[in-house]
Design an enzyme around this catalytic site. Structure first.
Site, PDB file in Angstrom:
ATOM      1  N   ASP A 132       0.843  -1.197   0.000  1.00  0.00           N
ATOM      2  CA  ASP A 132       0.000   0.000   0.000  1.00  0.00           C
ATOM      3  C   ASP A 132       0.878   1.247   0.000  1.00  0.00           C
ATOM      4  OD1 ASP A 132      -1.826   2.007   0.422  1.00  0.00           O
ATOM      5  OD2 ASP A 132      -2.505   1.287   2.364  1.00  0.00           O
ATOM      6  N   GLY A 133       0.794   2.038  -1.071  1.00  0.00           N
ATOM      7  CA  GLY A 133       1.605   3.244  -1.170  1.00  0.00           C
ATOM      8  C   GLY A 133       1.272   4.280  -0.121  1.00  0.00           C
ATOM      9  N   ASP A 138       1.742   7.800  -9.788  1.00  0.00           N
ATOM     10  CA  ASP A 138       1.138   7.314 -11.030  1.00  0.00           C
ATOM     11  C   ASP A 138      -0.029   6.416 -10.665  1.00  0.00           C
ATOM     12  OD1 ASP A 138       0.598   6.533 -13.622  1.00  0.00           O
ATOM     13  OD2 ASP A 138       2.168   5.008 -13.657  1.00  0.00           O
TER      14      ASP A 138
END
Length: 278
Positions: free
Chosen positions: A139-140, A158
């Protein structure tokens, strides 16, 4: 989908984009999304996530170059880069064209997107085995929250459209965490949809969130992507000091790699503000 065609419709805007296809070469449901790959008649292979066009081989360079090179040439010495999302690996390819970049971490939630890209879009994945590249599937949002302060020079977000799991990437809270992870002069660039279709719903709120997160400057890049809704796309550049219009122009003109769209003139032009965005 009409036989022989793939169509992405933007119902709210009454517009659609279609590509003539020869066949669907891959389809799967990952833990997070529906992934499809088509072979088109004139646009190469097509990657579709949850019914939305992510890229075609014919025009992917426009998006990937503009999501990477303006930010990297605007930073005085980009060495440490993180990509949040970017599972198709096209931005990673562009970032690692820069010899001064020492390490790039790509944090993608859905590993299956990357594995599908490696199989069906090998030209996008040429940097995956670069010793400077690190691929992490998590999970960013959480990763950025836990990142060491001032550990990054450039962050590239992105993401897919700001719905579902990606919605949190467009918030003040996320951008505050990103700003903390950036060193002095740090830059974040985030895809921000179409200036024509999403000015009020995405671009303006993202600018407000960036300002509230404490960024010194917020700028919009615009560029063409024919296979995206309206054909006109944007990215939002947020800076911790400095101005992306004052970039390393000489370095961009003498870059040791080839591009198909980005150059110094495009850098300047992409940062010019259309009247409808003022």
């Amino acid at each position: 989908m009409r036989e022989g065609w793939f169509t992405e419709a933007v119902e709210d805007e009454g517009v659609a984009f279609s590509l003539a296809i020869d066949e669907r070469v891959h389809e799967e449901q990952s833990e997070y999304q529906h992934i499809e790959v088509y072979r088109t008649r004139r646009w190469g292979r097509l990657l579709v996530l949850d019914g939305c066009v992510m890229l075609t081989e014919r025009d992917e360079f426009l998006y990937h170059e503009m999501m990477a090179h303006p930010a990297l040439f605007a930073h005085r010495e980009p060495r440490r880069v993180a990509i949040v999302g970017g599972g198709d690996c096209g931005i990673l390819r562009e970032v690692l064209r820069h010899p001064g970049v020492e390490h790039t971490l790509q944090v993608e939630l859905d590993e299956r997107v990357t594995r599908v890209a490696e199989t069906h879009f090998p030209d996008l994945c040429t940097a995956n085995d670069d010793e400077r590249a690190e691929l992490r599937f998590t999970d960013g949002l959480r990763w950025i929250r836990e990142a060491e302060p001032e550990s990054l020079d450039v962050v590239i977000v992105d993401s897919t459209d700001p719905v579902g799991p990606a919605a949190g990437l467009f918030t003040k809270e996320f951008l505050t965490d990103v700003r903390s992870a950036l060193g002095p002069g740090g830059i974040v660039v985030q895809q921000s949809e179409s200036p024509l279709l999403h000015r009020d719903s995405v671009i303006a709120p993202l600018h407000r969130a960036a300002s509230e997160a404490g960024f010194d400057g917020v700028h919009t890049l615009t560029f063409p992507v024919p296979s995206y809704p309206s054909g006109w796309w944007s990215a939002t550049l947020m800076v911790n000091g400095g101005d992306p219009r004052n970039f390393r122009e000489a370095d961009s003109e003498e870059k040791p790699f080839e591009t198909r769209y980005y150059n110094a003139d495009i850098h300047r032009a992409a940062l010019a503000v259309p009247e409808l965005l003022k």
